[in-house]
Design a protein around this motif. Structure first.
Motif, mmCIF file in Angstrom:
data_model
loop_
_atom_site.group_PDB
_atom_site.id
_atom_site.type_symbol
_atom_site.label_atom_id
_atom_site.label_comp_id
_atom_site.label_asym_id
_atom_site.label_seq_id
_atom_site.Cartn_x
_atom_site.Cartn_y
_atom_site.Cartn_z
ATOM 1 N N ARG A 343 0.857 -1.181 0.000
ATOM 2 C CA ARG A 343 0.000 0.000 0.000
ATOM 3 C C ARG A 343 0.898 1.237 0.000
ATOM 4 O O ARG A 343 2.021 1.209 0.495
ATOM 5 C CB ARG A 343 -0.951 0.010 1.192
ATOM 6 C CG ARG A 343 -0.272 -0.136 2.540
ATOM 7 C CD ARG A 343 -1.306 -0.277 3.633
ATOM 8 N NE ARG A 343 -0.696 -0.640 4.915
ATOM 9 C CZ ARG A 343 -1.373 -0.929 6.003
ATOM 10 N NH1 ARG A 343 -2.694 -0.911 5.971
ATOM 11 N NH2 ARG A 343 -0.753 -1.252 7.123
ATOM 12 N N TYR A 344 0.385 2.339 -0.553
ATOM 13 C CA TYR A 344 1.205 3.533 -0.738
ATOM 14 C C TYR A 344 1.399 4.336 0.543
ATOM 15 O O TYR A 344 2.343 5.114 0.654
ATOM 16 C CB TYR A 344 0.584 4.422 -1.824
ATOM 17 C CG TYR A 344 0.709 3.809 -3.204
ATOM 18 C CD1 TYR A 344 1.879 3.936 -3.940
ATOM 19 C CD2 TYR A 344 -0.341 3.086 -3.767
ATOM 20 C CE1 TYR A 344 2.013 3.363 -5.196
ATOM 21 C CE2 TYR A 344 -0.222 2.514 -5.032
ATOM 22 C CZ TYR A 344 0.953 2.652 -5.737
ATOM 23 O OH TYR A 344 1.075 2.084 -6.979
ATOM 24 N N ASP A 347 -2.198 4.565 6.042
ATOM 25 C CA ASP A 347 -3.634 4.783 6.245
ATOM 26 C C ASP A 347 -4.450 4.544 4.981
ATOM 27 O O ASP A 347 -5.654 4.833 4.956
ATOM 28 C CB ASP A 347 -3.875 6.201 6.752
ATOM 29 C CG ASP A 347 -3.313 7.258 5.806
ATOM 30 O OD1 ASP A 347 -2.489 6.894 4.938
ATOM 31 O OD2 ASP A 347 -3.684 8.433 5.936
ATOM 32 N N GLU A 348 -3.816 4.018 3.936
ATOM 33 C CA GLU A 348 -4.529 3.743 2.692
ATOM 34 C C GLU A 348 -4.814 2.253 2.572
ATOM 35 O O GLU A 348 -4.132 1.422 3.189
ATOM 36 C CB GLU A 348 -3.696 4.207 1.488
ATOM 37 C CG GLU A 348 -3.556 5.714 1.392
ATOM 38 C CD GLU A 348 -2.873 6.138 0.095
ATOM 39 O OE1 GLU A 348 -2.658 5.270 -0.776
ATOM 40 O OE2 GLU A 348 -2.553 7.340 -0.038
ATOM 41 N N PRO A 349 -5.837 1.879 1.777
ATOM 42 C CA PRO A 349 -6.124 0.449 1.582
ATOM 43 C C PRO A 349 -5.017 -0.229 0.790
ATOM 44 O O PRO A 349 -4.208 0.430 0.127
ATOM 45 C CB PRO A 349 -7.442 0.466 0.794
ATOM 46 C CG PRO A 349 -7.462 1.798 0.113
ATOM 47 C CD PRO A 349 -6.778 2.755 1.040
ATOM 48 N N ALA A 351 -3.145 -1.689 -2.085
ATOM 49 C CA ALA A 351 -3.227 -1.615 -3.550
ATOM 50 C C ALA A 351 -3.038 -2.992 -4.154
ATOM 51 O O ALA A 351 -3.604 -3.318 -5.205
ATOM 52 C CB ALA A 351 -2.172 -0.652 -4.095
#
Length: 577
Positions: A343-344, A347-349, A351
């Motif tokens: 994930r990037y 706090d991001e889903p 990828a």
């Protein structure tokens, strides 16, 4: 202070040439002082009508100092600019070396115009750091010591008078200028950067600005920044004018003070009257060394502001770190992905979420899915633009992280949707893949990509300029050049990331034929949302939200009636049976 020290450390390797230029600058001013002093002594002495032989030393001195001043000035300019350009070269190489590992992961938050401004304007500002900040105070200090000792030989009061006005000119005026212009240098650097960024955005987005009739608004934004920049320049010009007037006043006061102090010494018989003009004019000419000093703090502020902007970029830690040491030799060119998650940002889903697949050497694997499914993320991970958090990717049974970035990318050729072509010739753009390629290699790659005949039809053939980003070529022609470049590189692993996106159906089929020739004998991974030509793939993976939801060959996936079948029907506008 920390920024100043870092800047000094950065340019320190060229200290010898900078020191030499500083000494030559001192000798230039000293020769000027000597020239004025000996000339005054010669004229005063000649007025007494002595024998010519008594004036010979003064005559020789005038000739010597006149010639030496010209020689020293030339050498000082030569070595000062040589040192400046060497420092500038070092800063540019240092900044690019620090910038390259940050691409693309760490630079996504920066606008391209802002980066261009930092590379060009901020580095250009530091070009004057030595000439306008470091050298003038050092030269002035050396001149002050020399002339102070010279005047003190004739009278301590004369030397002290010089010291007072010299320090007033060299210290008090610059401090006053600094107080008046505090923050202006930093504002100029920031405003210039904003203006450069706005201009780059305006030029790059000219078509959209015109199409949506926003030229007036864009012009107002540029005008506002230009006005602000001009106001800051005007303020600095006014301060420079005031400082020049103050410097001129102090220089003249110094001359009159020394004259008034020297006349009583002559009347008292403590000083020969023939030396009077020599001391006054010699002291006057020494102030040449302080003329650049009033603006030193202003130049220092600009330099520190520019340096902080550069350090702000170079201090960023790269996402991917290149490991030292030799890279392993891949035993084969198969790709294996096990439990891959990425994930990037925390706090991001995800990828990519738990991918597992094997691409044997020489096989063709396609990964398809809707936008945002994680397809292009895989290309970034294979090229190590980002590093995965969990799982592994191996090439020839070696983890990708075991390879140096340069070696890894030597094994992989990439053809992307947005092929970047430099504003150079066709030949130069092709040679990026293999700088040492011969003419026949170049032409053979172009023939296999089915673009050789088109290149030959251009006005200058392979020496024709393609324009910025290749705007003189069509989309299909740009993609064929990208394919020819990949063929020329002749890497064992081929990554195709939306290589035919944006092309019309006829051009897409023609380009696909060239791509299939490019795939022959290579381990090929095709990333696409277009399903054209996938019947030739050995396996197809269908991604959705970073996970594999379907896998198989083209016909098998159509028969399953899942997401792949829906994508196929939407693309071909078929009605489900």
């Amino acid at each position: 202070m920390k920024t100043f020290i870092r800047l000094i450390v950065l340019i320190a390797p060229h200290w010898k040439s900078m020191l030499l230029a500083t000494v030559l600058g001192f000798l230039t001013v000293a020769s000027g002082v000597g020239l004025m002093a000996t000339s005054a002594f010669l004229i005063a002495g000649a007025a007494l009508h002595p024998p010519v032989l008594e004036l010979m030393k003064a005559i020789v001195g005038v000739r010597f100092f006149g010639i030496s001043r010209a020689i020293f000035r030339y050498l000082e300019r030569y070595f000062a600019h040589d040192a400046t350009f060497r420092v500038l070269s070092r800063i540019r190489v240092w900044f690019y070396t620090a910038l390259e590992p940050l691409v693309p992961a760490r630079l996504m938050e920066y606008r391209s115009g802002e980066l261009v401004s930092r590379i060009m304007a901020d580095v250009g500002t530091l070009e004057q750091f030595y000439l306008q900040v470091l050298a003038p105070p050092l030269v002035a200090l050396l001149v002050l010591l020399g002339v102070f000792a010279f005047l003190a030989w004739f009278g301590l009061s004369l030397a002290l008078a010089l010291l007072f006005f010299f320090l007033a000119t060299a210290v008090a005026v610059p401090l006053g200028v600094r107080a008046l212009s505090r923050g202006t240098g930093r504002q100029m650097v920031e405003t210039r950067s904003a203006l450069n960024t706005q201009m780059v955005d305006t030029v790059q987005g000219m078509t959209e600005i015109a199409a949506f009739n926003r030229a007036g608004q864009q012009q107002e934004q540029v005008k506002a920044l230009s006005s602000k920049f001009m106001d800051l320049q005007g303020r600095l010009a006014g301060i420079r004018g005031l400082s020049s007037a103050l410097v001129g006043l102090l220089i003249n006061l110094a001359m009159w003070s020394i004259l008034l102090l020297a006349i009583p010494l002559v009347n008292q018989g403590k000083l020969d009257g023939v030396y009077l003009a020599m001391l006054v004019l010699g002291a006057l000419s020494s102030f040449e060394a302080v003329l650049p000093l009033p603006m030193v703090f202003q130049h220092l502020e600009e330099s520190l502001a520019a340096a902080r902007r550069l350090f702000a970029v170079t201090d960023i830690a790269p996402v991917v770190r290149d490991l030292p040491g030799p890279s392993p030799e891949p035993l084969s060119y198969d790709l294996r992905v096990r439990g891959l998650r990425f994930r990037y940002a925390p706090d991001e889903p995800w990828a990519v979420d738990g991918l597992n697949f094997v691409l044997p050497e020489g096989d063709r694997l396609a990964i398809v899915g809707p936008s945002g499914a994680g397809k292009s993320t895989l290309v970034n991970l294979f090229l190590r633009f980002w590093d995965y958090e969990e799982g592994s990717i191996s090439l020839g049974e070696h983890e990708l992280k075991a390879f140096s970035l340069e070696d890894l990318r030597r094994y992989i050729s990439v053809v992307t949707q947005h092929t970047y072509l430099f504003n150079a010739t066709v030949r130069e753009n092709l040679l990026l893949a293999k700088p040492g390629a011969g003419e026949e290699e170049l032409r053979q790659a172009a023939r296999e990509a089915k673009i050789h005949e088109f290149i030959q039809s251009l006005p200058r053939g392979y020496d024709t300029y393609v324009g910025e980003r290749g705007f003189k070529l069509s989309g299909g022609q740009r993609q064929r050049l990208a394919i020819a470049r990949a063929l020329l590189k002749n890497a064992s692993v081929l990554l195709l990331d939306e290589a035919t996106a944006g092309l019309d159906p006829v051009t897409e089929l023609e380009v696909m034929e060239s791509i299939h020739r490019l795939m022959e004998g290579r381990t090929t991974l095709v990333i696409t949302h277009r399903l054209t030509g996938l019947d030739r793939m050995d396996e197809i993976l269908v991604l959705e939200r970073g996970r594999i939801v379907e896998r198989g060959r083209h016909q098998e996936l159509l028969e399953q009636g899942g997401l792949y079948r829906k994508m196929w029907e939407l693309q071909n506008e078929l009605t489900p049976v």
